[in-house]
Write an enzyme that holds these catalytic residues in place. Structure first.
Site, PDB file in Angstrom:
ATOM      1  N   ASP A   4      35.944  34.632  26.677  1.00 37.03           N
ATOM      2  CA  ASP A   4      36.233  33.596  27.675  1.00 37.03           C
ATOM      3  C   ASP A   4      35.309  33.735  28.891  1.00 37.03           C
ATOM      4  OD1 ASP A   4      38.279  32.221  26.332  1.00 37.03           O
ATOM      5  OD2 ASP A   4      39.754  33.717  26.919  1.00 37.03           O
TER       6      ASP A   4
ATOM      7  N   GLU B  16      40.098  28.915  37.777  1.00 34.19           N
ATOM      8  CA  GLU B  16      40.736  28.907  39.083  1.00 34.19           C
ATOM      9  C   GLU B  16      39.733  29.181  40.191  1.00 34.19           C
ATOM     10  OE1 GLU B  16      39.779  32.346  38.042  1.00 34.19           O
ATOM     11  OE2 GLU B  16      41.715  32.125  37.078  1.00 34.19           O
TER      12      GLU B  16
ATOM     13  N   ARG C 196      51.105  33.367  55.065  1.00 34.48           N
ATOM     14  CA  ARG C 196      50.669  34.721  55.441  1.00 34.48           C
ATOM     15  C   ARG C 196      50.773  35.601  54.204  1.00 34.48           C
ATOM     16  NH1 ARG C 196      53.765  32.624  59.300  1.00 34.48           N
ATOM     17  NH2 ARG C 196      53.000  32.553  61.441  1.00 34.48           N
TER      18      ARG C 196
HETATM   19  P1  NAD Z   1      37.034  38.824  32.059  1.00 37.31           P
HETATM   20  O1  NAD Z   1      35.987  37.928  31.541  1.00 37.31           O
HETATM   21  O2  NAD Z   1      37.063  40.254  31.729  1.00 37.31           O
HETATM   22  O3  NAD Z   1      38.452  38.193  31.657  1.00 37.31           O
HETATM   23  C1  NAD Z   1      39.650  38.874  31.895  1.00 37.31           C
HETATM   24  C2  NAD Z   1      40.644  38.416  30.834  1.00 37.31           C
HETATM   25  O4  NAD Z   1      41.082  37.084  31.106  1.00 37.31           O
HETATM   26  C3  NAD Z   1      40.077  38.407  29.403  1.00 37.31           C
HETATM   27  O5  NAD Z   1      41.027  38.976  28.554  1.00 37.31           O
HETATM   28  C4  NAD Z   1      39.906  36.912  29.114  1.00 37.31           C
HETATM   29  O6  NAD Z   1      40.001  36.586  27.723  1.00 37.31           O
HETATM   30  C5  NAD Z   1      41.069  36.343  29.880  1.00 37.31           C
HETATM   31  N1  NAD Z   1      40.956  34.929  30.195  1.00 37.31           N
HETATM   32  C6  NAD Z   1      39.926  34.289  30.792  1.00 37.31           C
HETATM   33  N2  NAD Z   1      40.180  32.978  30.872  1.00 37.31           N
HETATM   34  C7  NAD Z   1      41.409  32.806  30.303  1.00 37.31           C
HETATM   35  C8  NAD Z   1      42.228  31.681  30.096  1.00 37.31           C
HETATM   36  N3  NAD Z   1      41.868  30.475  30.523  1.00 37.31           N
HETATM   37  N4  NAD Z   1      43.441  31.875  29.516  1.00 37.31           N
HETATM   38  C9  NAD Z   1      43.837  33.098  29.103  1.00 37.31           C
HETATM   39  N5  NAD Z   1      43.095  34.207  29.264  1.00 37.31           N
HETATM   40  C10 NAD Z   1      41.896  34.050  29.878  1.00 37.31           C
HETATM   41  O7  NAD Z   1      37.180  38.758  33.645  1.00 37.31           O
HETATM   42  P2  NAD Z   1      36.287  38.108  34.782  1.00 37.31           P
HETATM   43  O8  NAD Z   1      34.927  37.792  34.267  1.00 37.31           O
HETATM   44  O9  NAD Z   1      36.442  38.964  35.966  1.00 37.31           O
HETATM   45  O10 NAD Z   1      37.092  36.745  35.111  1.00 37.31           O
HETATM   46  C11 NAD Z   1      37.244  35.728  34.201  1.00 37.31           C
HETATM   47  C12 NAD Z   1      38.643  35.211  34.320  1.00 37.31           C
HETATM   48  O11 NAD Z   1      39.544  36.265  34.021  1.00 37.31           O
HETATM   49  C13 NAD Z   1      39.040  34.733  35.717  1.00 37.31           C
HETATM   50  O12 NAD Z   1      38.770  33.360  35.863  1.00 37.31           O
HETATM   51  C14 NAD Z   1      40.509  35.058  35.777  1.00 37.31           C
HETATM   52  O13 NAD Z   1      41.331  33.943  35.471  1.00 37.31           O
HETATM   53  C15 NAD Z   1      40.736  36.097  34.709  1.00 37.31           C
HETATM   54  N6  NAD Z   1      41.158  37.334  35.364  1.00 37.31           N
HETATM   55  C16 NAD Z   1      42.483  37.607  35.354  1.00 37.31           C
HETATM   56  C17 NAD Z   1      42.944  38.722  36.014  1.00 37.31           C
HETATM   57  C18 NAD Z   1      44.425  38.988  36.001  1.00 37.31           C
HETATM   58  O14 NAD Z   1      45.118  38.343  35.215  1.00 37.31           O
HETATM   59  N7  NAD Z   1      44.904  39.886  36.849  1.00 37.31           N
HETATM   60  C19 NAD Z   1      42.075  39.560  36.695  1.00 37.31           C
HETATM   61  C20 NAD Z   1      40.722  39.248  36.677  1.00 37.31           C
HETATM   62  C21 NAD Z   1      40.280  38.117  36.007  1.00 37.31           C
END
Ligand code: NAD
Length: 269
Positions: free
Chosen positions: A47, A124, A149
């Site tokens: 993704d 997002e 806040r």
């Molecule tokens: P990344 O590419 O390592 O992705 C982190 C995880 O989010 C992976 O497992 C990926 O498959 C999953 N993911 C990404 N888009 C998704 C979607 N639409 N639905 C379900 N799972 C999804 O991390 P990155 O490059 O730092 O960021 C890519 C995306 O990962 C960000 O847009 C964010 O939404 C997500 N993310 C989530 C968290 C969390 O849930 N705490 C933390 C960091 C990033």
């Protein structure tokens, strides 16, 4: 007319190999390759790779389509598997141009020096203040709503609802809904400070305006992109008139993918 394709992949060995295999097979089938102006972008990785591919082409979303192939675990955007390449090539040879669309978010930011920037997000956009409490006025559809806040605010698309938004207590939203979800990140709520502390679903006809009380030291994220030390005067977030178009080569069931990713009891084909 011959379809112009571009393949974007991450650096994992399996992704490089899969991308090479697809390119050879598409070339043999008469497809042309054009990095700048493709009709179709194929993302090979996960993704995260798909999000990078999307950001490569945000200036021509209405003119092209996307496909995601995953080389790790099953993704939400990368929903073809690397062992399905032959099936994919056959489907592309017979492709009738059908698409399905997901909403995309857009934001306009004004910095304290009055410079501006606009960006899109497929998952997002987040504004947060890591060093101190973020204090900001939130306007919904032009009217003052609350003084927030806490750590920050997240604005997600329906397809982004299964990503970061879900981790901070958001609802999972079917991508056929043209709405934006607003989630508070660690809001401070006590006798003195009060914010809604629930996800808000905003229709595509409305925007959300954020005016930070203090201008400096913000992190502004959109998907995999992050800008640190931002001095922000205001940001407006809304669902864009632009959409991302996926090449519809077979029927995919969104709820089946959600079930497979988070519960894992059913076999997802
Ligand atoms: P990344 O590419 O390592 O992705 C982190 C995880 O989010 C992976 O497992 C990926 O498959 C999953 N993911 C990404 N888009 C998704 C979607 N639409 N639905 C379900 N799972 C999804 O991390 P990155 O490059 O730092 O960021 C890519 C995306 O990962 C960000 O847009 C964010 O939404 C997500 N993310 C989530 C968290 C969390 O849930 N705490 C933390 C960091 C990033």
């Amino acid at each position: 007319m011959t379809m112009k394709v571009w393949i974007n992949h991450n650096t994992k060995e399996i992704s490089v190999k899969t991308a090479k295999n697809i390119r050879q097979k598409l070339e043999a089938a008469g497809f042309e390759f054009d990095k700048k102006n493709p009709d179709l972008a194929i993302s090979v990785g996960g993704d995260g790779t798909f999000l990078s591919t999307f950001h490569e082409y945000t200036n021509r979303l209405s003119q092209m389509k996307f496909i995601g192939i995953h080389t790790g675990h099953l993704g939400f955007y990368a929903d073809w598997r690397d062992n399905e390449v032959d099936e994919l090539i056959e489907a592309l040879k017979n492709y009738d141009g059908q698409t399905f669309e997901y909403p995309v978010l857009e934001a306009d930011i004004t910095y304290t020096d009055n410079t501006t920037k606009s960006f899109y997000a497929l998952n997002e956009a987040i504004i947060k203040r890591p060093s101190k409490t973020m204090r900001a006025d939130v306007y919904l559809d032009g009217e003052f709503f609350e003084r927030f806040r806490g750590d920050g605010l997240s604005f997600s698309t329906p397809s982004g609802s299964t990503a970061y938004a879900k981790s901070i207590g958001g609802a999972v939203i079917h991508p056929k809904s043209r709405v934006m979800q607003v989630n508070e990140i660690a809001p401070i709520n006590n006798r003195i400070y009060r914010s809604i502390s629930a996800p808000i679903i905003v229709p595509s006809s409305q925007e959300v305006k954020i005016i930070p009380a203090e201008g400096s030291d913000y992190i502004v994220n959109y998907d995999t992109n992050s800008r640190t030390n931002c001095s922000v005067k205001l940001i407006k977030y809304r669902i864009s008139k632009e959409v991302i178009q996926f090449a519809k080569l077979r029927d995919r069931h969104f709820w089946g993918r959600v079930e497979h990713a988070f519960l894992g009891t059913n076999d997802y084909k």
